[in-house]
Design a protein around this motif. Structure first.
Motif: not given
Length: 133
Positions: A37-54
């Motif tokens: 997984t070379p990339y990850a972003e994470n907004d850990v809150r209700e309504g927040g978004k996340f994305k990881s590249t596998m």
């Protein structure tokens, strides 16, 4: 829903941090050693978004895994909707022997449920190994 689980020998605070922080997600969020997984972003809150590249380490294939949080209770529970609308529910429970993580998800229709369970369990096993080392 399909359910996978593990018990991690670490504090609840460490488990939560390693589960939610992008610099840690990139170290464990893959199902086999020939992927990463070379990339990850994470907004850990209700309504927040996340994305990881596998991605396959040989560069032959990659995909983004992402969604939006519908529930975040620090050190207790996370729920989210994946990009395709499927639901995921995760609970973190402190026990005398470590933190029990139970993850349940709606299966997709392209692959057998046993294969999906195996892939998600492998990722959870990677998480356990990463946190405990």
């Amino acid at each position: 829903m399909i359910t996978v689980q593990t018990k991690v020998n670490a504090s609840i605070n460490k488990v939560w941090e390693f589960w939610t922080q992008p610099e840690h997600i990139t170290k464990w969020s893959f199902a086999s050693p020939d992927w990463h997984t070379p990339y990850a972003e994470n907004d850990v809150r209700e309504g927040g978004k996340f994305k990881s590249t596998m991605a396959a380490k040989d560069g032959s294939m990659s995909f983004d895994f992402g969604g939006e949080y519908t529930l975040v209770k620090q050190n207790e529970a996370i729920s989210y909707l994946m990009g395709d609308g499927r639901k995921v529910e995760i609970t973190f429970k402190e026990t005398p022997d470590g933190v029990e993580i139970i993850e349940s998800f709606d299966p997709e229709t392209q692959n057998p449920e046993e294969m999906q369970r195996g892939g998600w369990q492998a990722i959870l096993d990677n998480f356990k190994q990463y946190v405990e080392k």
